[in-house]
Design a protein around this motif. Structure first.
Motif, PDB file in Angstrom:
ATOM      1  N   LEU A 590       0.823  -1.198   0.000  1.00  0.00           N
ATOM      2  CA  LEU A 590       0.000   0.000   0.000  1.00  0.00           C
ATOM      3  C   LEU A 590       0.859   1.251   0.000  1.00  0.00           C
ATOM      4  O   LEU A 590       2.003   1.239   0.473  1.00  0.00           O
ATOM      5  N   THR A 591       0.297   2.315  -0.480  1.00  0.00           N
ATOM      6  CA  THR A 591       0.941   3.613  -0.439  1.00  0.00           C
ATOM      7  C   THR A 591      -0.101   4.654  -0.067  1.00  0.00           C
ATOM      8  O   THR A 591      -1.294   4.326   0.093  1.00  0.00           O
ATOM      9  N   ILE A 592       0.312   5.893   0.113  1.00  0.00           N
ATOM     10  CA  ILE A 592      -0.641   6.963   0.426  1.00  0.00           C
ATOM     11  C   ILE A 592      -0.595   8.007  -0.683  1.00  0.00           C
ATOM     12  O   ILE A 592       0.403   8.142  -1.393  1.00  0.00           O
ATOM     13  N   GLU A 593      -1.727   8.723  -0.811  1.00  0.00           N
ATOM     14  CA  GLU A 593      -1.783   9.819  -1.770  1.00  0.00           C
ATOM     15  C   GLU A 593      -2.547  10.972  -1.134  1.00  0.00           C
ATOM     16  O   GLU A 593      -3.654  10.771  -0.612  1.00  0.00           O
ATOM     17  N   GLU A 594      -1.955  12.139  -1.169  1.00  0.00           N
ATOM     18  CA  GLU A 594      -2.606  13.316  -0.587  1.00  0.00           C
ATOM     19  C   GLU A 594      -3.551  13.938  -1.599  1.00  0.00           C
ATOM     20  O   GLU A 594      -3.185  14.168  -2.755  1.00  0.00           O
ATOM     21  N   GLY A 595      -4.777  14.207  -1.143  1.00  0.00           N
ATOM     22  CA  GLY A 595      -5.771  14.817  -2.024  1.00  0.00           C
ATOM     23  C   GLY A 595      -6.076  16.262  -1.685  1.00  0.00           C
ATOM     24  O   GLY A 595      -6.983  16.866  -2.278  1.00  0.00           O
ATOM     25  N   THR A 596      -5.326  16.827  -0.731  1.00  0.00           N
ATOM     26  CA  THR A 596      -5.592  18.195  -0.289  1.00  0.00           C
ATOM     27  C   THR A 596      -5.515  19.169  -1.455  1.00  0.00           C
ATOM     28  O   THR A 596      -4.592  19.115  -2.263  1.00  0.00           O
ATOM     29  N   ASN A 597      -6.498  20.053  -1.532  1.00  0.00           N
ATOM     30  CA  ASN A 597      -6.523  21.114  -2.535  1.00  0.00           C
ATOM     31  C   ASN A 597      -6.189  22.453  -1.879  1.00  0.00           C
ATOM     32  O   ASN A 597      -6.323  22.618  -0.659  1.00  0.00           O
ATOM     33  N   LEU A 598      -5.784  23.409  -2.699  1.00  0.00           N
ATOM     34  CA  LEU A 598      -5.524  24.740  -2.172  1.00  0.00           C
ATOM     35  C   LEU A 598      -6.778  25.371  -1.582  1.00  0.00           C
ATOM     36  O   LEU A 598      -6.705  26.245  -0.707  1.00  0.00           O
ATOM     37  N   SER A 599      -7.957  24.920  -2.031  1.00  0.00           N
ATOM     38  CA  SER A 599      -9.226  25.466  -1.523  1.00  0.00           C
ATOM     39  C   SER A 599      -9.566  24.938  -0.134  1.00  0.00           C
ATOM     40  O   SER A 599     -10.572  25.366   0.450  1.00  0.00           O
ATOM     41  N   ASP A 600      -8.768  24.016   0.400  1.00  0.00           N
ATOM     42  CA  ASP A 600      -9.074  23.428   1.697  1.00  0.00           C
ATOM     43  C   ASP A 600      -8.606  24.280   2.871  1.00  0.00           C
ATOM     44  O   ASP A 600      -8.661  23.835   4.022  1.00  0.00           O
ATOM     45  N   SER A 601      -8.122  25.466   2.593  1.00  0.00           N
ATOM     46  CA  SER A 601      -7.736  26.407   3.653  1.00  0.00           C
ATOM     47  C   SER A 601      -8.223  27.801   3.270  1.00  0.00           C
ATOM     48  O   SER A 601      -8.310  28.132   2.087  1.00  0.00           O
ATOM     49  N   TYR A 602      -8.565  28.585   4.263  1.00  0.00           N
ATOM     50  CA  TYR A 602      -8.947  29.968   4.005  1.00  0.00           C
ATOM     51  C   TYR A 602      -8.734  30.798   5.265  1.00  0.00           C
ATOM     52  O   TYR A 602      -8.636  30.272   6.382  1.00  0.00           O
ATOM     53  N   GLY A 603      -8.639  32.090   5.070  1.00  0.00           N
ATOM     54  CA  GLY A 603      -8.513  33.022   6.178  1.00  0.00           C
ATOM     55  C   GLY A 603      -9.405  34.224   5.943  1.00  0.00           C
ATOM     56  O   GLY A 603      -9.643  34.623   4.803  1.00  0.00           O
ATOM     57  N   GLY A 604      -9.904  34.802   7.019  1.00  0.00           N
ATOM     58  CA  GLY A 604     -10.812  35.936   6.871  1.00  0.00           C
ATOM     59  C   GLY A 604     -10.678  36.923   8.016  1.00  0.00           C
ATOM     60  O   GLY A 604     -10.238  36.583   9.118  1.00  0.00           O
ATOM     61  N   THR A 605     -11.072  38.152   7.727  1.00  0.00           N
ATOM     62  CA  THR A 605     -11.129  39.191   8.760  1.00  0.00           C
ATOM     63  C   THR A 605     -12.446  39.940   8.627  1.00  0.00           C
ATOM     64  O   THR A 605     -13.032  40.013   7.534  1.00  0.00           O
TER      65      THR A 605
END
Length: 932
Positions: A590-605
């Protein structure tokens, strides 16, 4: 049943208003002709009597004709006996009683307590004297029921329902349209995926008073449409005390039964993970993993470093339990009178149930095509650690400072095993799908407030800070399958491995949210004339500044096969072994694969600057309150979508007028008319293009950076009557019109629903509310009737939202999400102070409401009515008290039904989409005061 309860309410209303018998009424004053509030007027030799209200008036009703002696008493006044008071049938005997000051007693009494707000009498007085349309609940009523938190408490208020056991829906308007204030400071949004405050975070024992303002005014924040919820936490008690308590509980179908769980951390019992579920400190970054190949040494090492905690553990659920410690102390610091109220509480509860979960693809010619049928076995362990630490400093009679602190840490550990068949994907296989979920939530809310009196002017200032943390460490979701021909055999299920990383196959997900806000408000009030008069004209003005930041980060990966043909022996291993480090092998494992997208983080004020000016004044029999509020708000969001970087900057300047008019029909009844313009801003999550998979609904949800601010016009009218200081009868109506309301839409993008936020062109909501708070003392002089009171309220509500021409494949006109057509609450309360015995029962039901908005492929889900009955019996023994609490006595079923033909009517043959019974809960609590 609905018609029966509504008929009962209106019959009761007529009975309590028009029933007439002999009575004694009057007014109690002092030698200076000033009214005395809270004086006790009792028939000599009995417990029959009444307390004077805020105007010094009292009424003792339903007396048999005859002659009585009255005993009138009040603190710092000499007790007086009024002899030979004659009562005639159908008539009221009116008296004016003057009490003289007790000089000897005055020399010994030093008053240091603040204004009491915990009793029903104080609550009714606050509602009556308010310039707004407001409902509420006091600490006195809270202690009469087994409600654990602010969410459960709020559902006792007219027009209020609860969504997902923690969100407040006011007048059918979804929870995103409400605003919370804690001790006069704006509260935060606690949720990752919605604009909502989770009211289950506030323990019931921490609340002195909860007021729900349904009309607006210039001095209050205007970002609401349903209502503004003002929560006041416990204040310093009039007498010093220290109290301890503990409780144990039994839940039907859970306690001592089989209970599923997954391996956790040693600190789970405190509501947070100690790092056991966290990614290793040396784990590669997202960029490093995504730049590497599937057969790289980097991925192999990373896979081996992950914790192997996939085993399904089975135990028997223990009893629920909890404990608390509370102390309230006053003391002097030189010339300063100081007080402290501290409370610490801990609880741990368990809940397990089986839930049906179904989905259907098409509805043609009256026939449904099933998509899947599952049964979810859900086991949840919830831990709550909470603390309240409030200070009060009275510098002198004109200046005081309060410092209030509230903290809660809540941990939820949920394990779900989903068994069934998917009739589209691999229909010849049985499925066992798994969810291992741990949620850690923490909230700190602190306020520093000063009150300063300068003659007829009062100046108050408040500084507030809120800090929200939310963590979902190592959220695991995976699916296993077995050929149906192997049913009844010992052949194991095999792990389904995806071709690419996703959120539901052999997946591990981590997220963290931090939300911090700081606020400061300044308020000046000046009265013209007698400052003690309730109808004195006054001017108000003030400012509010709030600064808020939010940071959200998420990351996920999945296990894959380097070569699917070489892992057949691995994927059939037990759950505890499939993802063991020894199976992480780039050469045939088995191996791993990251599926994280740039849209999975955000910041706001968010920066809010507001100012207001207003005035209240009498005009003959009218009391008028008028004002205008101006708000400048700048909201920014930084994120990334599939199309590239997202930068949101919403600047809105809003003038928000309000008008509240009360016409005094008599000294005990009035009619209110109110108008206010309010605003509703999008939340950071609703703007962020972050895609999240909800296992419970098998659906995705995503934000929309193009959302606009919504505006709401609110109109209220209400008749109120106050027969006695602790009694209230009211009938009211409301109308709300929305421009650009923010609604949840459904779009077809694949085999599962996907929801997104968007502005609808318009919407409206209107309805009628009725409330009766009535003592049965007016029905006779027996001990039972004198100690019994009723609280009945109901609401009829209708709403309509036009989702616009852009809403394809779904109804354009529908009710607001979460709006119930009717809500009924009824409660009966008995308390005998002499014997210490109390017994209380409460009933709640709401009409069907939209739970999930649907379309032609996935029709709308409705949450169906359920009859909830709660019971409490208590007995006090001097310093000790024992209570038996029963929640959900009827074990009501939670049912969610699909509107298959999209006619907004649920027929008996409509399919059940999700349904379960959580079980009744019985708890025994014991408390003891360590000192009197």
């Amino acid at each position: 049943m609905r018609c029966f309860f509504l008929s009962f309410i209106f019959v009761s209303l007529a009975a309590v208003v028009f029933a007439q018998q002999g009575s004694i009424s009057g007014r109690v004053i002092d030698t200076k002709s000033e009214t005395i509030i809270g004086a006790n007027v009792v028939i000599d030799g009995t417990t029959v009597g009444a307390a004077t209200d805020l105007d010094g008036n009292f009424t003792i009703s339903r007396l048999q004709p005859g002659t009585y002696n009255l005993v009138v008493s009040s603190v710092t006044y000499k007790t007086q006996t009024i002899s030979d008071v004659t009562v005639e049938s159908g008539k009221s005997t009116n008296l004016e009683i003057t009490l003289a000051e007790d000089v000897a007693e005055l020399e010994e009494v030093v008053v240091t307590a603040k204004k009491e707000i915990t009793t029903d009498v104080n609550l009714i007085g606050a509602i009556r004297n308010s310039k707004l349309v407001v409902s509420g609940i006091s600490s006195e009523q809270i202690t009469k029921l087994p409600d654990r938190d602010a969410a459960q408490i709020a559902q006792r208020v007219p027009g209020i329902t609860i969504a997902d056991n923690r969100f407040i829906v006011i007048r059918g308007v979804p929870q995103r349209y409400n605003q919370i204030m804690i001790n006069g400071a704006i509260g935060p949004s606690t949720e990752t995926d919605s604009r909502s405050f989770s009211y289950d975070l506030i323990p019931a024992g921490f609340i002195d008073q909860m007021m729900i303002y349904k009309s607006g005014t210039a001095e209050q924040p205007s970002d609401f449409a349903g209502g503004l919820i003002q929560v006041k936490t416990k204040n310093i008690a009039a007498e010093n005390f220290t109290k301890i308590g503990f409780s144990v509980g039994y839940r039907q179908n859970t306690t001592f039964r089989n209970y599923n769980s997954a391996e956790g951390s040693p600190t789970d019992f405190l509501g947070f993970d100690n790092g056991f579920r966290a990614l290793p400190a040396t784990f590669p970054t997202t960029a490093q993993l995504q730049a590497s190949g599937r057969e790289s040494a980097l991925r192999e090492r990373a896979g081996k470093s992950l914790t192997n905690n996939f085993a399904l553990l089975q135990n028997n659920a223990p009893v629920d339990f909890g404990g608390n410690f509370t102390t309230s102390q006053t003391f002097n610091m030189g010339r300063i009178e100081a007080g402290n109220y501290t409370s610490i509480a801990y609880s741990k509860t368990f809940k397990t149930f089986n839930a049906d979960f179904n989905r259907f693809n098409e509805f043609l010619n009256g026939t449904l095509t099933p998509r899947f049928r599952f049964t979810d076995n859900s086991s949840t362990e919830e831990v709550r650690v909470s603390a309240l630490h409030n200070w009060d400093f009275k510098l002198n009679n004109n200046h005081s400072i309060e410092f209030k602190n509230f903290f809660v840490q809540l941990g939820e550990n949920r394990t779900t095993v989903r068994a069934g068949v998917d009739y589209v994907q691999l229909p010849n296989f049985d499925r066992l799908n798994y969810e291992y979920y741990f949620l850690s939530r923490g909230i700190y809310s602190g306020q520093l407030q000063g009150t300063h009196q300068f003659g007829n002017s009062k100046f108050t200032w408040t500084g507030g800070v809120n800090r929200i943390s939310k963590s979902e460490p190592d959220y695991r979701r995976f699916r296993t399958l077995r050929d149906q021909s192997l049913r009844g055999t010992e052949v194991p299920y095999f792990m389904q491995l995806p071709p690419n990383s996703n959120l539901f196959d052999a997946s591990r997900f981590w997220s963290s949210l931090k939300d911090v806000s700081y606020s400061n408000s300044l308020n000046l009030e000046h009265k013209f004339g007698n400052p003690d008069s309730k109808r004195t004209p006054l001017l108000r003005a003030g400012t509010l500044i709030e600064l808020r930041t939010r940071e959200f980060d998420a990351r996920y990966l999945s296990y894959l096969a380097s070569d699917p043909s070489t892992v057949q022996n691995i994927i059939t291993l037990p759950l505890s072994q499939v993802f063991a480090p020894s199976n992480m092998d780039r050469n045939g494992g088995l191996t791993i694969e990251e599926g994280t997208n740039l849209s999975d983080s955000y910041g706001g004020t968010n920066q809010l600057i507001a100012g207001y000016a207003g005035s209240s004044f009498p005009l003959n029999q009218f009391d008028v309150s008028v004002g205008v509020r101006a708000e400048y708000n700048r909201q920014t969001l930084t994120a990334v979508s599939n199309q590239g970087p997202v930068h949101v900057e919403n600047i809105v300047v809003a003038p928000l007028p309000s008008l509240n008019v009360a016409y005094n029909l008599s000294d005990r009844s009035l009619v209110r008319l109110a108008y206010a313009r309010s605003i509703n801003r999008p939340e950071f999550r609703e703007l962020a293009p972050f895609l999240f998979y909800q296992f419970e609904l098998d659906a995705n949800i995503i934000g929309n950076p193009a959302l606009k601010t919504a505006y709401v016009n609110n109109i209220d009218v209400r008749w109120e009557m106050y027969p006695n200081p602790d009694e209230l009868i009211s009938v009211g109506g409301f109308y709300k019109s929305f421009k650009d309301p923010i609604e949840l839409y459904n779009q077809i993008v694949g085999e599962s629903p996907q929801f997104y936020y968007s502005n609808s062109p318009k919407a409206n909501s209107y309805g009628v509310e009725v409330e009766i708070r009535k003592s049965l003392a007016s029905l006779g002089v027996t001990k039972f009737l004198r100690n019994t009171s009723l609280n009945i309220n109901a609401a009829l509500i209708k709403s309509e939202v036009d989702v616009g021409a852009g809403a394809t494949n779904q109804a354009r006109i529908r009710p607001l999400t979460g709006q119930s057509p009717y809500i009924i609450n009824a409660g009966a309360y008995y308390k005998d102070d002499q014997s210490g015995l109390s017994a209380n029962i409460a009933y709640n039901v709401f009409g069907k409401r939209i739970f999930v908005v649907g379309d032609v492929l996935y029709p709308t889900w409705f949450e169906m009515p359920r009859n909830m009955l709660d019971l409490q019996v208590g007995k006090a023994f001097n310093r000790y008290e024992v209570k038996i609490n029963v929640q959900n006595l009827l074990n009501a079923k939670y049912s969610f039904t699909q509107d298959s033909n999209n006619d907004s009517k649920i027929q008996d043959d409509e399919p059940l989409m999700r349904g379960y019974q959580a079980g009744a809960q019985v708890a025994i609590s014991f408390s003891m005061k360590l000192n009197n």
